[in-house]
Write a protein that holds these residues in place. Structure first.
Motif, PDB file in Angstrom:
ATOM      1  N   TRP A  30       4.129  22.529  -9.536  1.00 31.52           N
ATOM      2  CA  TRP A  30       3.217  21.361 -10.020  1.00 31.52           C
ATOM      3  C   TRP A  30       2.606  20.873  -7.379  1.00 31.52           C
ATOM      4  O   TRP A  30       2.017  20.643  -7.736  1.00 31.52           O
ATOM      5  CB  TRP A  30       3.296  20.334 -10.247  1.00 31.52           C
ATOM      6  N   LEU A  31       3.782  20.805  -6.902  1.00 34.92           N
ATOM      7  CA  LEU A  31       3.836  20.372  -5.647  1.00 34.92           C
ATOM      8  C   LEU A  31       3.535  21.350  -4.757  1.00 34.92           C
ATOM      9  O   LEU A  31       3.494  21.429  -3.517  1.00 34.92           O
ATOM     10  CB  LEU A  31       4.854  19.568  -5.717  1.00 34.92           C
ATOM     11  N   GLY A  32       3.339  22.615  -5.127  1.00 31.67           N
ATOM     12  CA  GLY A  32       2.973  23.628  -4.541  1.00 31.67           C
ATOM     13  C   GLY A  32       4.406  24.118  -4.025  1.00 31.67           C
ATOM     14  O   GLY A  32       4.186  25.063  -2.620  1.00 31.67           O
ATOM     15  N   MET A  33       5.333  23.910  -3.832  1.00 30.53           N
ATOM     16  CA  MET A  33       6.775  23.926  -2.819  1.00 30.53           C
ATOM     17  C   MET A  33       7.469  24.969  -3.941  1.00 30.53           C
ATOM     18  O   MET A  33       8.426  25.423  -3.097  1.00 30.53           O
ATOM     19  CB  MET A  33       7.499  23.478  -3.594  1.00 30.53           C
ATOM     20  N   TYR A  34       7.069  26.313  -5.044  1.00 36.95           N
ATOM     21  CA  TYR A  34       7.949  26.942  -5.537  1.00 36.95           C
ATOM     22  C   TYR A  34       6.724  28.168  -5.372  1.00 36.95           C
ATOM     23  O   TYR A  34       6.056  28.282  -5.335  1.00 36.95           O
ATOM     24  CB  TYR A  34       8.310  26.604  -6.879  1.00 36.95           C
ATOM     25  N   ILE A  46      -1.674  14.661  -8.148  1.00 33.99           N
ATOM     26  CA  ILE A  46      -1.774  16.156  -8.540  1.00 33.99           C
ATOM     27  C   ILE A  46      -1.395  15.996 -10.038  1.00 33.99           C
ATOM     28  O   ILE A  46      -1.875  17.230 -10.456  1.00 33.99           O
ATOM     29  CB  ILE A  46      -0.330  15.813  -8.181  1.00 33.99           C
ATOM     30  N   ILE A  47      -0.855  15.169 -10.907  1.00 36.25           N
ATOM     31  CA  ILE A  47      -1.394  14.942 -12.514  1.00 36.25           C
ATOM     32  C   ILE A  47      -2.850  15.519 -13.084  1.00 36.25           C
ATOM     33  O   ILE A  47      -2.665  16.661 -13.567  1.00 36.25           O
ATOM     34  CB  ILE A  47      -1.016  14.076 -13.568  1.00 36.25           C
ATOM     35  N   ARG A  48      -3.470  15.568 -12.617  1.00 39.95           N
ATOM     36  CA  ARG A  48      -4.853  15.371 -12.942  1.00 39.95           C
ATOM     37  C   ARG A  48      -5.534  16.679 -12.019  1.00 39.95           C
ATOM     38  O   ARG A  48      -6.035  17.708 -13.035  1.00 39.95           O
ATOM     39  CB  ARG A  48      -5.670  14.296 -12.339  1.00 39.95           C
ATOM     40  N   ARG A  49      -4.490  17.163 -11.355  1.00 41.17           N
ATOM     41  CA  ARG A  49      -5.406  18.620 -10.300  1.00 41.17           C
ATOM     42  C   ARG A  49      -4.660  20.123 -11.701  1.00 41.17           C
ATOM     43  O   ARG A  49      -4.945  20.743 -11.542  1.00 41.17           O
ATOM     44  CB  ARG A  49      -4.620  18.928  -9.266  1.00 41.17           C
ATOM     45  N   TRP A 107       0.887  -1.095   0.573  1.00 37.10           N
ATOM     46  CA  TRP A 107       0.104   0.070  -0.055  1.00 37.10           C
ATOM     47  C   TRP A 107       0.917   1.434   0.086  1.00 37.10           C
ATOM     48  O   TRP A 107       0.317   2.232  -0.471  1.00 37.10           O
ATOM     49  CB  TRP A 107      -1.083   0.263   1.292  1.00 37.10           C
ATOM     50  N   PRO A 108       1.798   1.836   0.488  1.00 33.97           N
ATOM     51  CA  PRO A 108       2.591   2.606   0.187  1.00 33.97           C
ATOM     52  C   PRO A 108       3.539   2.851  -0.787  1.00 33.97           C
ATOM     53  O   PRO A 108       2.680   4.298  -1.400  1.00 33.97           O
ATOM     54  CB  PRO A 108       4.021   2.194   1.296  1.00 33.97           C
ATOM     55  N   LEU A 109       3.222   1.995  -1.611  1.00 37.09           N
ATOM     56  CA  LEU A 109       3.763   2.203  -3.243  1.00 37.09           C
ATOM     57  C   LEU A 109       2.883   3.418  -4.038  1.00 37.09           C
ATOM     58  O   LEU A 109       2.436   3.791  -5.024  1.00 37.09           O
ATOM     59  CB  LEU A 109       4.457   1.117  -3.887  1.00 37.09           C
ATOM     60  N   HIS A 110       1.471   1.965  -3.263  1.00 40.28           N
ATOM     61  CA  HIS A 110       0.126   2.894  -4.262  1.00 40.28           C
ATOM     62  C   HIS A 110      -0.700   4.312  -4.026  1.00 40.28           C
ATOM     63  O   HIS A 110      -0.741   4.308  -4.307  1.00 40.28           O
ATOM     64  CB  HIS A 110      -0.910   1.599  -3.754  1.00 40.28           C
ATOM     65  N   ALA A 111      -0.353   4.233  -2.706  1.00 46.27           N
ATOM     66  CA  ALA A 111      -0.404   5.602  -1.811  1.00 46.27           C
ATOM     67  C   ALA A 111      -0.010   6.388  -3.054  1.00 46.27           C
ATOM     68  O   ALA A 111      -0.702   7.960  -3.129  1.00 46.27           O
ATOM     69  CB  ALA A 111      -0.531   5.899  -0.874  1.00 46.27           C
ATOM     70  N   ILE A 112       1.551   6.827  -2.941  1.00 44.80           N
ATOM     71  CA  ILE A 112       2.460   7.425  -3.799  1.00 44.80           C
ATOM     72  C   ILE A 112       2.220   7.405  -5.141  1.00 44.80           C
ATOM     73  O   ILE A 112       1.975   8.881  -5.414  1.00 44.80           O
ATOM     74  CB  ILE A 112       3.959   7.329  -3.385  1.00 44.80           C
ATOM     75  N   ARG A 113       1.922   6.519  -5.680  1.00 43.66           N
ATOM     76  CA  ARG A 113       1.179   7.138  -7.449  1.00 43.66           C
ATOM     77  C   ARG A 113       0.091   7.288  -7.091  1.00 43.66           C
ATOM     78  O   ARG A 113       0.159   8.187  -7.727  1.00 43.66           O
ATOM     79  CB  ARG A 113       1.140   5.349  -7.389  1.00 43.66           C
ATOM     80  N   CYS A 114      -0.973   7.329  -6.357  1.00 44.49           N
ATOM     81  CA  CYS A 114      -1.987   7.793  -6.733  1.00 44.49           C
ATOM     82  C   CYS A 114      -1.510   9.578  -6.119  1.00 44.49           C
ATOM     83  O   CYS A 114      -2.894  10.400  -6.922  1.00 44.49           O
ATOM     84  CB  CYS A 114      -3.010   7.135  -5.382  1.00 44.49           C
ATOM     85  N   VAL A 115      -1.429   9.638  -5.189  1.00 37.58           N
ATOM     86  CA  VAL A 115      -0.880  11.049  -5.206  1.00 37.58           C
ATOM     87  C   VAL A 115      -0.674  11.906  -6.316  1.00 37.58           C
ATOM     88  O   VAL A 115      -0.601  13.016  -6.798  1.00 37.58           O
ATOM     89  CB  VAL A 115      -0.194  11.527  -3.829  1.00 37.58           C
ATOM     90  N   ALA A 116       0.562  11.126  -6.552  1.00 39.04           N
ATOM     91  CA  ALA A 116       0.815  11.481  -7.893  1.00 39.04           C
ATOM     92  C   ALA A 116      -0.119  11.710  -8.978  1.00 39.04           C
ATOM     93  O   ALA A 116      -0.369  12.850 -10.002  1.00 39.04           O
ATOM     94  CB  ALA A 116       2.084  11.034  -8.105  1.00 39.04           C
TER      95      ALA A 116
END
Length: 57
Positions: free
Chosen positions: A53-57, A27-30, A15-24
């Motif tokens: 895109w990550l909101g860090m800049y 973000i792309i869809r947003r 599930w950790p990899l799945h969660a990271i992939r879903c977040v990525a």
């Protein structure tokens, strides 16, 4: 398969990899991209936009 899920060890990582992939993908869809490969092309053309895109800049 854009992220080539069949080649990764996602079944052992779980599930950790799945969660990271879903977040990525969310973000792309947003950012307004309907298809993930379209985002890959846009990110390749403008790699400096990744932090925006990550909101860090």
């Amino acid at each position: 398969m854009t992220y080539q899920e069949d080649r990764t060890h996602a079944r052992t990582v779980g599930w950790p990899l799945h969660a990271i992939r879903c977040v990525a993908m969310n973000i792309i869809r947003r950012q307004g991209f309907r298809y993930i490969p379209d985002e890959h092309r846009a990110a390749s053309a403008r790699p400096d936009r990744g932090l925006v895109w990550l909101g860090m800049y």
